[in-house]
Design an enzyme around this catalytic site. Sequence first.
Site, PDB file in Angstrom:
ATOM      1  N   TYR A 136      37.096 -10.452 -32.780  1.00  0.00           N
ATOM      2  CA  TYR A 136      35.663 -11.175 -33.227  1.00  0.00           C
ATOM      3  C   TYR A 136      34.758 -11.199 -32.102  1.00  0.00           C
ATOM      4  O   TYR A 136      33.620 -10.867 -32.255  1.00  0.00           O
ATOM      5  CB  TYR A 136      35.979 -12.673 -33.712  1.00  0.00           C
ATOM      6  CG  TYR A 136      34.683 -13.430 -33.908  1.00  0.00           C
ATOM      7  CD1 TYR A 136      33.774 -12.725 -35.061  1.00  0.00           C
ATOM      8  CD2 TYR A 136      34.097 -14.683 -33.380  1.00  0.00           C
ATOM      9  CE1 TYR A 136      32.677 -13.519 -35.385  1.00  0.00           C
ATOM     10  CE2 TYR A 136      33.044 -15.110 -33.673  1.00  0.00           C
ATOM     11  CZ  TYR A 136      32.390 -14.637 -34.695  1.00  0.00           C
ATOM     12  OH  TYR A 136      30.928 -15.215 -34.869  1.00  0.00           O
ATOM     13  N   ARG A 143      27.605  -6.255 -32.086  1.00  0.00           N
ATOM     14  CA  ARG A 143      26.436  -6.529 -32.801  1.00  0.00           C
ATOM     15  C   ARG A 143      25.203  -6.919 -31.860  1.00  0.00           C
ATOM     16  O   ARG A 143      24.035  -6.454 -32.349  1.00  0.00           O
ATOM     17  CB  ARG A 143      27.038  -7.707 -33.751  1.00  0.00           C
ATOM     18  CG  ARG A 143      25.775  -8.362 -34.518  1.00  0.00           C
ATOM     19  CD  ARG A 143      26.164  -9.321 -35.559  1.00  0.00           C
ATOM     20  NE  ARG A 143      26.793 -10.298 -34.967  1.00  0.00           N
ATOM     21  CZ  ARG A 143      27.410 -11.365 -35.744  1.00  0.00           C
ATOM     22  NH1 ARG A 143      27.176 -11.467 -37.201  1.00  0.00           N
ATOM     23  NH2 ARG A 143      28.010 -12.434 -35.140  1.00  0.00           N
ATOM     24  N   TYR A 195      25.836 -20.745 -28.726  1.00  0.00           N
ATOM     25  CA  TYR A 195      26.968 -21.221 -28.439  1.00  0.00           C
ATOM     26  C   TYR A 195      27.297 -21.193 -26.894  1.00  0.00           C
ATOM     27  O   TYR A 195      26.811 -20.226 -26.377  1.00  0.00           O
ATOM     28  CB  TYR A 195      28.057 -20.393 -29.222  1.00  0.00           C
ATOM     29  CG  TYR A 195      28.336 -20.935 -30.566  1.00  0.00           C
ATOM     30  CD1 TYR A 195      27.903 -22.154 -31.151  1.00  0.00           C
ATOM     31  CD2 TYR A 195      28.951 -20.068 -31.538  1.00  0.00           C
ATOM     32  CE1 TYR A 195      28.066 -22.402 -32.323  1.00  0.00           C
ATOM     33  CE2 TYR A 195      29.409 -20.441 -32.795  1.00  0.00           C
ATOM     34  CZ  TYR A 195      28.899 -21.766 -33.234  1.00  0.00           C
ATOM     35  OH  TYR A 195      29.089 -22.097 -34.607  1.00  0.00           O
ATOM     36  N   ARG A 208      21.888 -20.022 -39.591  1.00  0.00           N
ATOM     37  CA  ARG A 208      22.536 -20.650 -40.407  1.00  0.00           C
ATOM     38  C   ARG A 208      22.070 -20.732 -42.060  1.00  0.00           C
ATOM     39  O   ARG A 208      22.896 -20.646 -42.975  1.00  0.00           O
ATOM     40  CB  ARG A 208      22.519 -22.354 -40.200  1.00  0.00           C
ATOM     41  CG  ARG A 208      22.963 -22.591 -38.668  1.00  0.00           C
ATOM     42  CD  ARG A 208      24.300 -22.184 -38.441  1.00  0.00           C
ATOM     43  NE  ARG A 208      24.734 -22.500 -37.365  1.00  0.00           N
ATOM     44  CZ  ARG A 208      25.951 -22.266 -36.774  1.00  0.00           C
ATOM     45  NH1 ARG A 208      26.974 -21.844 -37.663  1.00  0.00           N
ATOM     46  NH2 ARG A 208      26.418 -22.604 -35.551  1.00  0.00           N
ATOM     47  N   GLU A 308      35.975 -21.119 -44.986  1.00  0.00           N
ATOM     48  CA  GLU A 308      34.627 -20.777 -44.787  1.00  0.00           C
ATOM     49  C   GLU A 308      33.906 -20.824 -46.135  1.00  0.00           C
ATOM     50  O   GLU A 308      34.763 -20.017 -46.930  1.00  0.00           O
ATOM     51  CB  GLU A 308      34.544 -19.850 -43.918  1.00  0.00           C
ATOM     52  CG  GLU A 308      33.041 -19.500 -43.320  1.00  0.00           C
ATOM     53  CD  GLU A 308      32.782 -18.527 -42.311  1.00  0.00           C
ATOM     54  OE1 GLU A 308      33.458 -18.463 -41.557  1.00  0.00           O
ATOM     55  OE2 GLU A 308      32.019 -17.478 -42.518  1.00  0.00           O
TER      56      GLU A 308
END
Length: 314
Positions: A136, A143, A195, A208, A308
């Site tokens: 991840y 990305r 983060y 979000r 999720e």
Amino acid sequence: MLINSYSSASAEQLNAESQNLAVIGFDCPITRQSQNHIPSGLGRTDASDFVHELWKIKDEPVISGISGLCKWSESGGFLFTSISLTAEECEDLEAATESVYAELLAFINQTEQQNLLRFWNYVPAINKGLGDNENYKLFCNGRLKAFKQAGINDADFPAATAVGNVTGGMTIYAISSVYKGIHHTNNKQQNAYQYPRQYGISSPSFARATSLEHPKGNLLFISGTASIIGHETLHEGDLAAQLQITKDNIFHLLEKTGYEVDSIQTMKVYLRNKSCLEESKKSLDIDFPDAAKIYTIADICRSNLLVEVECYCA
Ligand code: 3EB
């Protein structure tokens, strides 16, 4: 208007309808040969469950094509793009992710539908590897590099989901539009792109939620949402409690963006284990009885998350 639904019809039947922007398949390996659907690499919880996810525009013609690795389709001001890579092509996951993003972003950039609204990322073995070498985190590195290279910064990141597929290979698909979206933050959660360092070298690049004011009706994409408050995972190992925090986050985003619970057309649920199915169904049916739901098997991007949930509202 953009419509999302789930179907138990075969890919052949759905393609015969020819007004689909995208047909996405489950329980099938990721190959580049699949012309008639986009392989998600996600598992299904039940053989009798839906086999396809559909995106379409009501009463508008669709045109589609392939450019390089990018499959695309276009209708009513919306563009759907996807790239799938085989397992061999993902061996260097960071480089593979960067090149897939670079190709998708370059393709989108030369169309009229340049406004990024929503990305889905189905990443191989997402929890494999330790620390900064977890898949991840490598995916996040690739990305972010591609976004930066394309001049796309924090405030422009679209809504997204990134989970682990169960087949190997990688599929990334996106919706962009001639209409500019509004990207939203969640007051209960730290912005993912801010983060702290402990979650990897590159923070996750997504909003979000992303909404759109559209002449034919407004719409809202709620990103993959989990049991996270601030930046921390809550209730490790406790499915019921994780579902409650997830629902609280969804309620918050609906309220913040001005959407009612009954505007949710679809909820796509990602479960780490099949054993999470019954409790998740019960919990989501209580609060969202009218939303169409699909339950898939996927690894969630943090190994301490069991579930999720994403939503599409229109
Ligand atoms: C989170 O809130 C959980 O990396 O694109 C959710 C949605 C998550 C999207 C992504 C990650 C992503 O951090 C994980």
